[in-house]
Design an enzyme around this catalytic site. Sequence first.
Site, short mmCIF file in Angstrom:
data_model
loop_
_atom_site.label_atom_id
_atom_site.label_comp_id
_atom_site.label_asym_id
_atom_site.label_seq_id
_atom_site.Cartn_x
_atom_site.Cartn_y
_atom_site.Cartn_z
CB VAL A 187 -0.96 0.02 1.20
CG1 VAL A 187 -1.88 -1.17 1.15
CG2 VAL A 187 -0.20 0.02 2.52
CD GLU A 188 0.23 5.33 3.12
OE1 GLU A 188 1.35 5.85 3.24
OE2 GLU A 188 -0.66 5.42 3.97
N GLY A 189 1.92 3.07 -2.43
CA GLY A 189 3.02 2.93 -3.38
C GLY A 189 3.70 1.60 -3.20
#
Length: 759
Positions: free
Chosen positions: A454-456
């Site tokens: 997640v988040e990249g």
Amino acid sequence: MTTLFILVIIALLLLFGVTDIRRQFITKPVFSFFTKVLPPLSQTEREAMEAGTVWWDGELFSGRPDWQQLHAMPAPELTGEERAFLENQVTTLLRMLDDHQTVQQDKDLPKAVWDYLKQERFFSMIIPRAYGGLEFSALAASTIVAQIASRSLTAAITVMVPNSLGPGELLSHYGTEEQKQRWLPGLADGTEVPCFALTGPEAGSDAGAIPDSGVVCMGEYQGEEVLGLKLNWDKRYITLAPVATVLGLAFKMRDPDGLLGDKREIGITCALIPANHPGVELGHRHNPLNMAFMNGTTRGRDVFIPMDWIIGGPDYAGRGWRMLVECLSAGRGISLPALATSAGHLATRTTSAYCGVRQQFGVNIGQFEGVQEALARIVGNTYLLEAARKMTVGAIDMKQKPSVVTAIAKYHMTELGRAIINDAMDIHGGKGIQLGPKNYLGHQYMAQPVSITVEGANILTRNLMIFGQGATRCHPYVLSEMEAVAMEDKEQALKVFDGLLLSHMIHGARNALVSLSSALTGSRLNSAPVAGDTARHYRDLGRLSANLALMSDLAMATLGGSLKQKEMISARLGDVLSQLYLASSVLRHYEAEGRQQSDLPLVHYSVARCTHLAAEAMEEVIRNFPSLPARWLAKVLIFPVGNHFHGPSDELAQRVCATVAQPGVLRERLTHLCPMPEGLQDGISEVESAFLALHKQQPQMKKIKQAMRQGTLAKQAITPEVIDRAREEQVLTESEAKDLLDAWTLRTAAIEVDEFATL
């Protein structure tokens, strides 16, 4: 020969020292070369590049870090209110959590836990007090999430998401006053549950490619014809979506009919939409590796919203990407690193305890060197994680938005968290894989890929972001040179570029000289801000910083725009920068903690690991560099006599293990994010209680082993039968035997695993 040498010196002085000559024969050709080779930047890349701030990463990229600046950074500290919240509300929450019940049976947090989270405003840590929020520091948010994660990742993620990238943060930074008054009080007290919809089937890490659209048009709202947006979206992997009452949405905004002006493609925009608004669909749940946190889909077709639902109002139309990148650059430095550090604290506490209670071949498994090797990695990496966590949140609390640093934290800290749990699982063996209330590692093991993704995605973060953004943003001259090349007035551009180029050449020459001299002298000539045990680490980091600066210049000069496609080269250069940051964090943490002598094995272990990995990455860059002349030049300047950076020694690894082999202040500091509240009955408490009890019985066990050596007792593993025999032979008194048997009962319970009549 002397005359020739003097003539060469004079020629160089004229070439570089006389402005007109320099511009004609050096600056103009280089200017032309720069114009051709500099990589083109898309609008989203430019916005990402400009978002956030340059912080300590700029010093590391400079080739000559200012160590005094590092030491001058204030150490983050919790306020009295934040400490009270941890001691009271968080402790109460920990006692309410039953992770096995939540994950394996209910697939959700109990209603009592949901109610308590809302009642005590766990979802409002980033919301200003003026709107009913707690307005805690980044350090407090990180610490709270980490302590919760030690007992339940489901609860930690549920708390984490509203306090990370999402409606609360975006509203606090960019919302209109009307929007803040409308939404923030409800978000603060839990009346409103937020989610933020960014990722879709066709746009994950490449968020700039989202196909979801918002078309400017007239439509009906509350019985009136108003200017607004017709939205269409399809999103997935959205945490809290199944229970959300308000949806943050990212989409590409277009104005095909020119209702707002001449611009047709307005760009990525963020809006806030009530979940019960007509046309909004909150879909079914995903099953993220069998974890129980709420995660699902949301869709909408031809959903009309008024224009003032754009976060920040119509003036912020098209500014959504910049908003997201700026918030993400701070948010990714808090939550996910907190989960990784929590995993380290949990693994250090439980694995060190398990090594003290589990026996094989008649001795504790902690005495086997193979186990010590893995345990040392757990403990050393946990110390590293804690240092990096505090340094990163400290920057955020200083109102920095260090996008490169937080990308480093996100990637390397989550990868370290995964490595730590893998090592802990190896040491625990069968106990780690049998799920049940006694298993404190299983859900952590399953959940590690969530943070990785997640988040990249971590692959994207490492291969494209860290060096890709850092090389331009953090370099002392490159961004300014790019801006000079882009100036419309080319005569003025050449003048500006000439000054930058001269400084850049001096910068490069200095880094080449430092790299070569450091390699030949073992960094002994480099400066250090301290004397004593850690001085050599500063000297080595100074050398590696110069190596990074030199190799970055060579890469950008020879590869130009194609460097963006050389992801393996870029990733390894990013690894060098990252390891420099992590090692700097350790040295700063050691200073901030008051130079605790007991921490030195951990400091040496962590920094040795970082410098070894940095040098190894640099060596791989050179070995795989496409340009043969640049490859040979780098080899001569950086590793003329080979790579002599080695990882931690076996002796150092054993010293690291000794720091957690017995209860004490140091072990508590290393595991404080895995607290032990009184009255908490779980697998962690069970193994910790056995460890503490057996430690108290060391004198009694020594008596038994002495009796075995003397022949009073047969040589064998200590068991309850042996303890009874020791009492009969008066090796132990009645009281001593009873206490040892009680401790052995705790030990037996700690090494047991769960069994079920049916699954």
